[in-house]
Design a protein around this motif. Structure first.
Motif, short mmCIF file in Angstrom:
data_model
loop_
_atom_site.label_atom_id
_atom_site.label_comp_id
_atom_site.label_asym_id
_atom_site.label_seq_id
_atom_site.Cartn_x
_atom_site.Cartn_y
_atom_site.Cartn_z
N GLU A 1 0.97 -0.51 -0.31
CA GLU A 1 0.04 -0.32 0.10
C GLU A 1 0.42 1.32 -0.06
N PRO A 2 1.08 2.08 -1.51
CA PRO A 2 1.72 3.16 -1.27
C PRO A 2 1.61 4.48 -0.06
N HIS A 3 0.76 4.48 0.36
CA HIS A 3 -0.19 6.10 1.11
C HIS A 3 1.62 5.23 2.34
N LEU A 4 1.81 3.69 2.83
CA LEU A 4 2.85 4.17 4.26
C LEU A 4 4.24 4.99 3.83
N TRP A 5 4.35 5.02 2.74
CA TRP A 5 5.31 5.61 2.85
C TRP A 5 5.52 6.81 1.52
N MET A 6 4.80 6.94 1.71
CA MET A 6 4.28 8.65 1.43
C MET A 6 4.21 10.19 2.43
N ASP A 7 5.16 11.14 1.60
CA ASP A 7 4.29 12.17 2.66
C ASP A 7 2.82 11.94 3.20
N TYR A 8 2.43 13.36 4.26
CA TYR A 8 0.80 13.52 4.66
C TYR A 8 0.30 14.26 3.34
N ALA A 9 0.89 15.42 2.88
CA ALA A 9 0.31 15.67 1.82
C ALA A 9 -0.52 15.22 0.61
N THR A 10 0.37 13.86 0.41
CA THR A 10 0.21 13.04 -0.99
C THR A 10 -1.11 12.24 -0.65
N VAL A 11 -0.91 11.74 0.88
CA VAL A 11 -1.35 10.71 1.37
C VAL A 11 -3.01 11.65 1.47
N LYS A 12 -2.88 12.66 1.62
CA LYS A 12 -4.54 13.64 1.73
C LYS A 12 -5.07 14.06 -0.32
N SER A 13 -4.37 14.15 -0.64
CA SER A 13 -4.94 14.60 -1.90
C SER A 13 -4.77 12.83 -2.66
N ASN A 14 -4.43 11.86 -2.35
CA ASN A 14 -4.97 10.95 -3.05
C ASN A 14 -6.65 9.62 -2.95
N ALA A 15 -6.10 10.21 -1.40
CA ALA A 15 -7.35 9.31 -0.53
C ALA A 15 -8.98 9.61 -1.15
N SER A 16 -9.66 8.82 -1.38
CA SER A 16 -11.19 9.32 -1.81
C SER A 16 -11.62 10.95 -0.87
N GLU A 17 -12.53 11.30 -1.60
CA GLU A 17 -13.83 11.65 -1.02
C GLU A 17 -14.94 11.17 -0.11
N LEU A 18 -14.52 11.79 1.02
CA LEU A 18 -15.98 11.27 2.82
C LEU A 18 -16.68 11.80 2.19
N LYS A 19 -17.80 11.65 0.92
CA LYS A 19 -19.27 12.02 0.59
C LYS A 19 -20.33 12.17 1.93
N HIS A 20 -19.47 10.92 2.58
CA HIS A 20 -21.49 10.64 3.53
C HIS A 20 -21.45 11.05 4.55
N LEU A 21 -19.61 11.39 5.52
CA LEU A 21 -19.35 11.09 6.13
C LEU A 21 -19.92 12.36 6.85
N LYS A 22 -21.06 12.17 8.37
CA LYS A 22 -21.80 12.77 8.89
C LYS A 22 -21.07 13.76 10.52
N LEU A 23 -20.90 12.23 10.99
CA LEU A 23 -20.08 12.18 12.25
C LEU A 23 -18.76 11.50 12.48
N VAL A 24 -17.77 12.30 13.58
CA VAL A 24 -16.43 11.95 13.53
C VAL A 24 -16.34 11.86 15.84
N LYS A 25 -16.40 11.08 15.80
CA LYS A 25 -15.60 10.89 16.87
C LYS A 25 -14.31 10.75 17.78
N LEU A 26 -13.48 10.84 17.89
CA LEU A 26 -12.28 10.70 17.95
C LEU A 26 -12.11 10.73 19.71
N ILE A 27 -11.96 9.60 20.19
CA ILE A 27 -12.00 8.79 21.73
C ILE A 27 -10.94 9.03 22.03
N GLY A 28 -9.85 9.83 23.36
CA GLY A 28 -8.57 9.55 24.02
C GLY A 28 -7.62 10.57 23.07
N PHE A 29 -8.25 11.61 22.52
CA PHE A 29 -7.27 12.52 22.35
C PHE A 29 -6.38 13.00 23.13
N THR A 30 -5.22 13.06 22.59
CA THR A 30 -3.79 13.58 23.09
C THR A 30 -3.64 15.10 23.01
#
Length: 453
Positions: A342-371
């Motif tokens: 999986e090439p994402h694991l060896w790319m910089d963050y900007a490339t990972v973000k640009s190559n990822a699919s749009e999350l067109k239906h995502l409505k709610l995100v919860k991050l639990i244990g945020f530090t």
């Protein structure tokens, strides 16, 4: 409150029994911690079965066990606790008012064993003991704890005649290595927790709707379950004594492609990516998945990027929970020798973000244990960037304090801070913006249905 509890505890035992007969078994058992009066309600009725353990599989042994269990199930007292004792096996049985049965073999010895469960009438027994079998057939819920070498014969006999069984749970079965279960159309829920020696699970249940598993990673095969909706794969104990087989895991995921709710350990996604899996190139997608729960001990770069990769095959995702629990064991990823990965694991963050699919239906995100770690901030930035229709992102600290998150460009920071009295700003890891964190009145600790296992 204490005066009310003292008054209730002083009531006659007959009335206390009536009270606990009106509540589910799980809550009824908890009353034993309230006082001595409540605890006395759970004094076990002891049944001694004089059966030599060398003949545990004989007809006479089966007959005595079935008769004793049938007598217990036909008793009018509910809930009720009996303790069965025989040479080579001791176990307790609790039955509830909602056709529940709880069997606990934890006082018996642990031995390596397999368990075959077939949910169809046992003709060799039912023809002789049809009255006893009728008592089993009305059970709706069966909860088994510490099933072992000696107890599995009784469990198999009992299960084979629970023709209306809807829910089965196994937990803390040390020594149990494999389970092969064939169920009828009534079984809808199967839960298995904390069986450290588990190697393989095979389940065939045509109307199964939920499969919840917590423990080491075994080989799991779910056959003929087109109604399956909710799956938990909490692999918090890693591999145990098992080997990691990438093809087996992919076969399991392919069999889950039509589910709607998935809980999965972050280390498993990371290992798949590192071992050579490119999620975009798989022959299947999770095309019906609406809710994803990621769980793990930490959110580092490989886990963050492997989650981003996995989201590429979840096109209709609406809800995402990310639970970071430092009490979980840290599972180290081995070195895999592959020419493609999986090439994402060896790319910089900007490339990972640009190559990822749009999350067109995502409505709610919860991050639990945020530090506030950098990789967590980058995950927040990634989700806010890719989810154009996101309605709410909530982060919760290990201390259970929660904030609602918004992405604030630097030019709008002062204006946004003035509009909220309880808001703080955290600079994004890539220094592109601030995250505005507005304190929540209530915490967002768990998914709405509370099932985290």
């Amino acid at each position: 409150m204490e005066e009310s509890l003292d008054f209730i505890s002083s009531l006659p035992s007959e009335i206390l029994l009536q009270i606990i007969s009106l509540i589910p078994l799980k809550e009824a058992v908890k009353t034993s911690i309230l006082s001595t009066a409540w605890r006395s309600l759970w004094s076990p009725f002891q049944v001694d079965l004089e059966i030599d353990s060398d003949y545990i599989t004989s007809d006479e042994a089966s007959k005595k066990l079935i008769q004793a269990m049938a007598m217990f199930l036909k008793s009018h007292n509910s809930p009720e606790l009996w303790k069965f004792c025989k040479y080579g096996m001791v176990f307790s049985a609790i039955k509830g008012v909602q056709k529940e049965l709880y069997l606990d073999f934890s006082v018996d010895k642990e031995m390596k064993s397999n368990l075959d469960l077939i949910l169809e009438p046992n003709c060799s027994i039912s023809s002789k003991h049809s009255i006893e079998i009728t008592s089993f057939s009305s059970l709706k819920t069966l909860h088994l704890r510490s099933v072992n070498h000696h107890g599995k014969s009784l469990v198999s006999t009992l299960f084979s005649n629970c023709l209306q069984l809807e829910s089965l749970k196994l937990e803390k079965c040390n020594g149990l290595q494999r389970i092969d279960m064939k169920a009828n159309i009534c079984l809808q829920s199967f839960t298995m927790m904390d069986c450290p020696d588990m190697i393989g699970i095979t389940v065939s249940a045509p109307n199964l709707k939920s499969f919840w598993y917590r423990g080491v990673l075994p080989q799991i095969q779910l056959k003929g379950s087109p109604q399956l909706i909710d799956v938990i794969l909490n692999l918090r104990e890693g591999l145990g004594q098992n080997e990691f087989d990438c093809e087996d895991v992919l076969s399991l995921l392919a069999s889950l492609k039509d589910i709607e709710i998935l809980t999965i350990s972050g280390w498993l996604l990371q290992w798949l990516c590192t071992a050579g899996v490119i999620f975009r190139r798989l022959e299947f997608q999770f095309s019906k998945l609406k809710e994803l729960r990621w769980i793990g001990s930490l959110m580092d770069r490989p886990k963050r990027d492997s989650l981003a990769c996995f989201l590429n095959i979840v096109p209709l995702l609406e809800i995402l929970f990310v639970k970071i629990d430092q009490s979980y064991s840290s599972i180290s990823c081995p070195i895999f020798h592959h020419y493609w990965h999986e090439p994402h694991l060896w790319m910089d963050y900007a490339t990972v973000k640009s190559n990822a699919s749009e999350l067109k239906h995502l409505k709610l995100v919860k991050l639990i244990g945020f530090t506030n770690e950098e990789d967590q901030l980058l995950l927040m930035d990634f989700l806010l960037k890719k989810a154009a229709t996101l309605n709410s992102m909530i982060v919760t600290s290990p201390e259970n304090q929660s904030w609602r998150v918004s992405r604030i460009p630097y030019g709008q920071l002062k204006q946004m801070v003035r509009s909220y009295s309880k808001q703080i700003g955290i600079s994004s890891a890539n220094k592109e913006c601030f995250f505005g964190l507005k304190e929540e009145d209530n915490n967002g600790l768990c998914p709405e249905n509370g099932q985290c296992l």
